[in-house]
Design a protein around this motif. Structure first.
Motif, PDB file in Angstrom:
ATOM      1  N   ASN A 115       0.757  -1.132  -0.378  1.00  0.00           N
ATOM      2  CA  ASN A 115       0.290   0.112  -0.102  1.00  0.00           C
ATOM      3  C   ASN A 115       0.788   1.328  -0.023  1.00  0.00           C
ATOM      4  OD1 ASN A 115      -1.908   1.796   0.367  1.00  0.00           O
ATOM      5  ND2 ASN A 115      -2.542   1.288   1.921  1.00  0.00           N
ATOM      6  N   ALA A 116       0.557   1.838  -0.667  1.00  0.00           N
ATOM      7  CA  ALA A 116       1.432   3.150  -1.334  1.00  0.00           C
ATOM      8  C   ALA A 116       1.334   4.452  -0.045  1.00  0.00           C
ATOM      9  CB  ALA A 116       1.813   3.473  -2.607  1.00  0.00           C
ATOM     10  N   ARG A 125       5.177  -5.870   0.340  1.00  0.00           N
ATOM     11  CA  ARG A 125       5.000  -7.456   0.725  1.00  0.00           C
ATOM     12  C   ARG A 125       3.531  -7.569   0.218  1.00  0.00           C
ATOM     13  NH1 ARG A 125       5.922 -11.644   4.991  1.00  0.00           N
ATOM     14  NH2 ARG A 125       6.050 -13.108   3.431  1.00  0.00           N
ATOM     15  N   ASP A 126       2.367  -6.964   0.446  1.00  0.00           N
ATOM     16  CA  ASP A 126       0.851  -7.676   1.491  1.00  0.00           C
ATOM     17  C   ASP A 126       0.419  -7.106  -0.328  1.00  0.00           C
ATOM     18  OD1 ASP A 126       1.500  -8.229   3.553  1.00  0.00           O
ATOM     19  OD2 ASP A 126       0.672  -6.849   4.443  1.00  0.00           O
ATOM     20  N   PRO A 127      -0.605  -8.495  -0.397  1.00  0.00           N
ATOM     21  CA  PRO A 127      -1.327  -8.119  -1.691  1.00  0.00           C
ATOM     22  C   PRO A 127      -2.551  -7.292  -1.766  1.00  0.00           C
ATOM     23  CG  PRO A 127      -2.180 -10.327  -0.671  1.00  0.00           C
ATOM     24  CD  PRO A 127      -0.283  -9.538   0.480  1.00  0.00           C
ATOM     25  N   TYR A 128      -3.095  -5.588  -2.414  1.00  0.00           N
ATOM     26  CA  TYR A 128      -4.095  -5.185  -2.305  1.00  0.00           C
ATOM     27  C   TYR A 128      -4.847  -4.868  -2.975  1.00  0.00           C
ATOM     28  CZ  TYR A 128      -2.122  -2.997   2.007  1.00  0.00           C
ATOM     29  OH  TYR A 128      -2.378  -3.164   3.952  1.00  0.00           O
ATOM     30  N   LEU A 129      -6.137  -4.867  -2.820  1.00  0.00           N
ATOM     31  CA  LEU A 129      -7.435  -4.337  -3.880  1.00  0.00           C
ATOM     32  C   LEU A 129      -7.340  -3.081  -4.288  1.00  0.00           C
ATOM     33  CD1 LEU A 129      -9.438  -7.354  -4.611  1.00  0.00           C
ATOM     34  CD2 LEU A 129      -7.405  -6.888  -5.498  1.00  0.00           C
ATOM     35  N   VAL A 130      -6.600  -2.231  -5.029  1.00  0.00           N
ATOM     36  CA  VAL A 130      -7.146  -0.515  -4.810  1.00  0.00           C
ATOM     37  C   VAL A 130      -8.260  -0.364  -5.545  1.00  0.00           C
ATOM     38  CG1 VAL A 130      -5.970   1.413  -5.551  1.00  0.00           C
ATOM     39  CG2 VAL A 130      -5.185  -0.451  -4.858  1.00  0.00           C
ATOM     40  N   LEU A 131      -9.422  -0.082  -5.358  1.00  0.00           N
ATOM     41  CA  LEU A 131     -10.844  -0.376  -5.931  1.00  0.00           C
ATOM     42  C   LEU A 131     -10.876   1.845  -6.031  1.00  0.00           C
ATOM     43  CD1 LEU A 131     -10.806  -2.487  -4.104  1.00  0.00           C
ATOM     44  CD2 LEU A 131     -13.657  -1.834  -4.138  1.00  0.00           C
ATOM     45  N   THR A 132     -11.585   1.943  -6.865  1.00  0.00           N
ATOM     46  CA  THR A 132     -11.608   3.700  -7.567  1.00  0.00           C
ATOM     47  C   THR A 132     -13.066   3.898  -7.765  1.00  0.00           C
ATOM     48  OG1 THR A 132      -9.482   3.423  -8.046  1.00  0.00           O
ATOM     49  CG2 THR A 132     -10.979   5.338  -8.203  1.00  0.00           C
ATOM     50  N   SER A 133     -13.477   4.488  -6.971  1.00  0.00           N
ATOM     51  CA  SER A 133     -15.021   4.869  -7.588  1.00  0.00           C
ATOM     52  C   SER A 133     -15.137   6.243  -7.782  1.00  0.00           C
ATOM     53  CB  SER A 133     -15.746   5.087  -5.867  1.00  0.00           C
ATOM     54  OG  SER A 133     -16.992   5.729  -5.883  1.00  0.00           O
ATOM     55  N   ALA A 134     -15.483   5.867  -9.056  1.00  0.00           N
ATOM     56  CA  ALA A 134     -15.599   6.868 -10.167  1.00  0.00           C
ATOM     57  C   ALA A 134     -17.055   8.215  -9.914  1.00  0.00           C
ATOM     58  CB  ALA A 134     -16.589   6.424 -11.502  1.00  0.00           C
ATOM     59  N   THR A 147      13.176  -2.043   7.329  1.00  0.00           N
ATOM     60  CA  THR A 147      12.828  -3.401   7.180  1.00  0.00           C
ATOM     61  C   THR A 147      12.879  -3.956   8.536  1.00  0.00           C
ATOM     62  OG1 THR A 147      15.117  -4.580   7.873  1.00  0.00           O
ATOM     63  CG2 THR A 147      14.037  -4.474   5.693  1.00  0.00           C
ATOM     64  N   GLN A 148      12.559  -3.323   9.816  1.00  0.00           N
ATOM     65  CA  GLN A 148      12.430  -3.514  11.235  1.00  0.00           C
ATOM     66  C   GLN A 148      11.421  -3.222  11.386  1.00  0.00           C
ATOM     67  OE1 GLN A 148      13.673  -6.015  13.012  1.00  0.00           O
ATOM     68  NE2 GLN A 148      15.312  -5.962  11.108  1.00  0.00           N
ATOM     69  N   ASN A 149      10.614  -1.851  10.845  1.00  0.00           N
ATOM     70  CA  ASN A 149       9.345  -1.446  11.486  1.00  0.00           C
ATOM     71  C   ASN A 149       7.972  -2.770  10.939  1.00  0.00           C
ATOM     72  OD1 ASN A 149       6.838  -0.155  10.750  1.00  0.00           O
ATOM     73  ND2 ASN A 149       8.326   1.617  10.510  1.00  0.00           N
ATOM     74  N   PRO A 150       7.419  -2.409  11.796  1.00  0.00           N
ATOM     75  CA  PRO A 150       6.330  -3.346  11.699  1.00  0.00           C
ATOM     76  C   PRO A 150       4.994  -3.356  10.806  1.00  0.00           C
ATOM     77  CG  PRO A 150       6.025  -1.931  13.600  1.00  0.00           C
ATOM     78  CD  PRO A 150       7.533  -1.868  13.383  1.00  0.00           C
ATOM     79  N   LEU A 151       5.082  -2.006  10.015  1.00  0.00           N
ATOM     80  CA  LEU A 151       4.184  -1.947   8.990  1.00  0.00           C
ATOM     81  C   LEU A 151       4.789  -2.212   7.367  1.00  0.00           C
ATOM     82  CD1 LEU A 151       3.060   1.325  10.085  1.00  0.00           C
ATOM     83  CD2 LEU A 151       1.992  -0.619   9.998  1.00  0.00           C
ATOM     84  N   TRP A 152       6.240  -3.108   7.697  1.00  0.00           N
ATOM     85  CA  TRP A 152       6.975  -2.815   6.450  1.00  0.00           C
ATOM     86  C   TRP A 152       6.358  -3.546   5.342  1.00  0.00           C
ATOM     87  CZ3 TRP A 152       9.185  -6.171   3.115  1.00  0.00           C
ATOM     88  CH2 TRP A 152      10.446  -6.353   2.666  1.00  0.00           C
ATOM     89  N   SER A 153       6.249  -5.056   5.800  1.00  0.00           N
ATOM     90  CA  SER A 153       5.345  -5.483   5.093  1.00  0.00           C
ATOM     91  C   SER A 153       3.604  -5.474   4.401  1.00  0.00           C
ATOM     92  CB  SER A 153       4.402  -6.986   5.786  1.00  0.00           C
ATOM     93  OG  SER A 153       3.858  -7.527   6.411  1.00  0.00           O
TER      94      SER A 153
END
Length: 121
Positions: free
Chosen positions: A73-74, A93-102, A83-89
């Motif tokens: 997630n950008a 690394r984690d898969p995301y679905l990015v939904l865009t509402s028109a 890399t030691q940051n708990p939010l790094w993955s």
């Protein structure tokens, strides 16, 4: 002889690139098909506090919503070397679905592994 070696190296690079591109495309479609309903529901729930009208929320996150698969997630502010940051993955690394509402002009990032959605404009 040198030209033949260069051509073979270019063909090998093209083969690896095309296989990677095909794999990412197919896996992205599979993730979008498998998790699109969950992502739409999570985005509706996340946007409900912003809008009090349930009809507006349902219209904003309907079937015509654009879905894109990404790794990380950008919107999460973590440096690549941290890399030691708990939010790094979550960021890289984690898969995301990015939904865009028109209709609403809003972007919703659905974390597939965490089953959470975050909104951004």
């Amino acid at each position: 002889m040198r030209i033949i070696v260069i051509m073979l190296a270019l063909l090998a690079c093209f083969k690896v690139w095309s296989q990677d591109r095909t794999y990412r495309s197919v896996m992205g479609e599979a993730l979008a098909n498998a998790y699109s309903e969950r992502a739409l529901e999570a985005c509706r729930k996340a946007s409900a506090p912003r809008t009090q009208n349930a009809r507006i929320t349902a219209a904003a996150w309907g079937r015509e919503t654009g879905i894109e698969t990404t790794l990380g997630n950008a919107d999460v502010d973590v440096a690549i070397w941290d890399t030691q940051n708990p939010l790094w993955s979550r960021r890289f690394r984690d898969p995301y679905l990015v939904l865009t509402s028109a209709t609403a002009g809003t972007r919703c990032a659905y974390d597939v592994t965490g089953n959470t959605a975050t909104l951004s404009n």
